[in-house]
Design a protein around this motif. Structure first.
Motif, PDB file in Angstrom:
ATOM      1  N   TYR A 115       0.796  -1.221   0.000  1.00  0.00           N
ATOM      2  CA  TYR A 115       0.000   0.000   0.000  1.00  0.00           C
ATOM      3  C   TYR A 115       0.837   1.283   0.000  1.00  0.00           C
ATOM      4  N   MET A 116       2.103   1.181  -0.334  1.00  0.00           N
ATOM      5  CA  MET A 116       2.957   2.375  -0.372  1.00  0.00           C
ATOM      6  C   MET A 116       2.527   3.292  -1.501  1.00  0.00           C
ATOM      7  N   LEU A 117       2.571   4.588  -1.218  1.00  0.00           N
ATOM      8  CA  LEU A 117       2.232   5.586  -2.221  1.00  0.00           C
ATOM      9  C   LEU A 117       3.433   5.828  -3.132  1.00  0.00           C
ATOM     10  N   PRO A 118       3.208   5.954  -4.426  1.00  0.00           N
ATOM     11  CA  PRO A 118       4.322   6.261  -5.323  1.00  0.00           C
ATOM     12  C   PRO A 118       4.707   7.734  -5.189  1.00  0.00           C
ATOM     13  N   CYS A 119       5.950   8.023  -5.441  1.00  0.00           N
ATOM     14  CA  CYS A 119       6.442   9.406  -5.373  1.00  0.00           C
ATOM     15  C   CYS A 119       6.023  10.132  -6.645  1.00  0.00           C
ATOM     16  N   LEU A 120       5.218  11.176  -6.487  1.00  0.00           N
ATOM     17  CA  LEU A 120       4.725  11.936  -7.632  1.00  0.00           C
ATOM     18  C   LEU A 120       5.865  12.641  -8.365  1.00  0.00           C
ATOM     19  N   SER A 121       6.816  13.165  -7.609  1.00  0.00           N
ATOM     20  CA  SER A 121       7.968  13.843  -8.208  1.00  0.00           C
ATOM     21  C   SER A 121       8.791  12.881  -9.055  1.00  0.00           C
ATOM     22  N   LYS A 122       8.962  11.675  -8.551  1.00  0.00           N
ATOM     23  CA  LYS A 122       9.746  10.675  -9.280  1.00  0.00           C
ATOM     24  C   LYS A 122       9.015  10.230 -10.543  1.00  0.00           C
ATOM     25  N   LYS A 123       7.693  10.089 -10.449  1.00  0.00           N
ATOM     26  CA  LYS A 123       6.920   9.654 -11.603  1.00  0.00           C
ATOM     27  C   LYS A 123       6.864  10.728 -12.690  1.00  0.00           C
ATOM     28  N   LEU A 124       6.682  11.993 -12.279  1.00  0.00           N
ATOM     29  CA  LEU A 124       6.525  13.063 -13.261  1.00  0.00           C
ATOM     30  C   LEU A 124       7.846  13.564 -13.819  1.00  0.00           C
ATOM     31  N   PHE A 125       8.832  13.747 -12.928  1.00  0.00           N
ATOM     32  CA  PHE A 125      10.079  14.384 -13.344  1.00  0.00           C
ATOM     33  C   PHE A 125      11.292  13.464 -13.330  1.00  0.00           C
ATOM     34  N   GLY A 126      11.149  12.284 -12.749  1.00  0.00           N
ATOM     35  CA  GLY A 126      12.275  11.366 -12.675  1.00  0.00           C
ATOM     36  C   GLY A 126      13.270  11.712 -11.579  1.00  0.00           C
ATOM     37  N   LEU A 127      12.911  12.618 -10.682  1.00  0.00           N
ATOM     38  CA  LEU A 127      13.788  13.041  -9.589  1.00  0.00           C
ATOM     39  C   LEU A 127      13.193  12.657  -8.247  1.00  0.00           C
ATOM     40  N   ASP A 128      14.059  12.205  -7.351  1.00  0.00           N
ATOM     41  CA  ASP A 128      13.602  11.916  -5.996  1.00  0.00           C
ATOM     42  C   ASP A 128      13.240  13.208  -5.287  1.00  0.00           C
ATOM     43  N   CYS A 129      12.256  13.141  -4.406  1.00  0.00           N
ATOM     44  CA  CYS A 129      11.920  14.293  -3.578  1.00  0.00           C
ATOM     45  C   CYS A 129      12.644  14.157  -2.234  1.00  0.00           C
ATOM     46  N   PHE A 130      12.454  15.128  -1.365  1.00  0.00           N
ATOM     47  CA  PHE A 130      13.118  15.093  -0.067  1.00  0.00           C
ATOM     48  C   PHE A 130      12.540  14.013   0.851  1.00  0.00           C
ATOM     49  N   GLY A 131      11.381  13.472   0.513  1.00  0.00           N
ATOM     50  CA  GLY A 131      10.772  12.433   1.335  1.00  0.00           C
ATOM     51  C   GLY A 131      10.936  11.028   0.780  1.00  0.00           C
ATOM     52  N   CYS A 132      11.577  10.910  -0.371  1.00  0.00           N
ATOM     53  CA  CYS A 132      11.753   9.584  -0.980  1.00  0.00           C
ATOM     54  C   CYS A 132      12.574   8.682  -0.059  1.00  0.00           C
ATOM     55  N   GLY A 133      12.056   7.517   0.187  1.00  0.00           N
ATOM     56  CA  GLY A 133      12.723   6.553   1.047  1.00  0.00           C
ATOM     57  C   GLY A 133      12.116   6.466   2.431  1.00  0.00           C
ATOM     58  N   MET A 134      11.241   7.405   2.795  1.00  0.00           N
ATOM     59  CA  MET A 134      10.688   7.416   4.143  1.00  0.00           C
ATOM     60  C   MET A 134       9.771   6.213   4.388  1.00  0.00           C
ATOM     61  N   GLN A 135       8.941   5.877   3.425  1.00  0.00           N
ATOM     62  CA  GLN A 135       8.037   4.744   3.605  1.00  0.00           C
ATOM     63  C   GLN A 135       8.810   3.433   3.733  1.00  0.00           C
ATOM     64  N   ARG A 136       9.788   3.248   2.875  1.00  0.00           N
ATOM     65  CA  ARG A 136      10.593   2.026   2.956  1.00  0.00           C
ATOM     66  C   ARG A 136      11.400   1.992   4.244  1.00  0.00           C
ATOM     67  N   SER A 137      11.827   3.145   4.706  1.00  0.00           N
ATOM     68  CA  SER A 137      12.543   3.231   5.974  1.00  0.00           C
ATOM     69  C   SER A 137      11.642   2.793   7.128  1.00  0.00           C
ATOM     70  N   MET A 138      10.374   3.183   7.082  1.00  0.00           N
ATOM     71  CA  MET A 138       9.422   2.759   8.113  1.00  0.00           C
ATOM     72  C   MET A 138       9.233   1.237   8.087  1.00  0.00           C
ATOM     73  N   VAL A 139       9.224   0.660   6.903  1.00  0.00           N
ATOM     74  CA  VAL A 139       9.109  -0.799   6.792  1.00  0.00           C
ATOM     75  C   VAL A 139      10.315  -1.469   7.438  1.00  0.00           C
ATOM     76  N   PHE A 140      11.506  -0.935   7.189  1.00  0.00           N
ATOM     77  CA  PHE A 140      12.706  -1.488   7.820  1.00  0.00           C
ATOM     78  C   PHE A 140      12.635  -1.360   9.341  1.00  0.00           C
ATOM     79  N   LEU A 141      12.095  -0.241   9.835  1.00  0.00           N
ATOM     80  CA  LEU A 141      11.942  -0.082  11.287  1.00  0.00           C
ATOM     81  C   LEU A 141      10.992  -1.120  11.859  1.00  0.00           C
ATOM     82  N   ILE A 142       9.889  -1.348  11.181  1.00  0.00           N
ATOM     83  CA  ILE A 142       8.920  -2.352  11.641  1.00  0.00           C
ATOM     84  C   ILE A 142       9.557  -3.735  11.661  1.00  0.00           C
ATOM     85  N   GLN A 143      10.417  -4.010  10.683  1.00  0.00           N
ATOM     86  CA  GLN A 143      11.099  -5.301  10.621  1.00  0.00           C
ATOM     87  C   GLN A 143      12.248  -5.390  11.615  1.00  0.00           C
TER      88      GLN A 143
END
Length: 99
Positions: free
Chosen positions: A11-39
């Motif tokens: 259920y992770m949300l895709p990064c709109l900046s990455k999809k539209l412009f191909g650039l990571d935003c300042f929040g890219c990686g936060m959701q995956r980081s939370m998954v690593f914390l849960i694990q």
């Protein structure tokens, strides 16, 4: 815990900046980081998004302040917000411009 994290990844949300412009935003990686914390993989969480731990502290302080006001908590929140901004910008810089 692994089962919860695995369902969360669906259920992770895709990064709109990455999809539209191909650039990571300042929040890219936060959701995956939370998954690593849960694990329980704290090192991978930090490498994925370095500001994750200070953001958790900031959110906790804001939550505690919402329940009960302390005298100097405004200064603490201000300091933690500046600290998080510095960590996020520095992490973004090293992620994209590391030589």
């Amino acid at each position: 815990m692994y089962f919860i994290a695995q369902n969360f990844e669906q259920y992770m949300l895709p990064c709109l900046s990455k999809k539209l412009f191909g650039l990571d935003c300042f929040g890219c990686g936060m959701q995956r980081s939370m998954v690593f914390l849960i694990q329980g993989d704290f090192s991978a969480a930090f490498h994925m998004y370095p500001a994750i731990f200070t953001l958790i502290v900031l959110i906790a302080v804001i939550g505690i302040n919402a329940i009960r006001n302390f005298k100097y908590v405004g200064k603490l929140i201000y300091f933690l917000a500046i600290l998080n901004a510095v960590i996020i910008i520095t992490g973004y810089y090293f992620k994209h411009f590391n030589f």
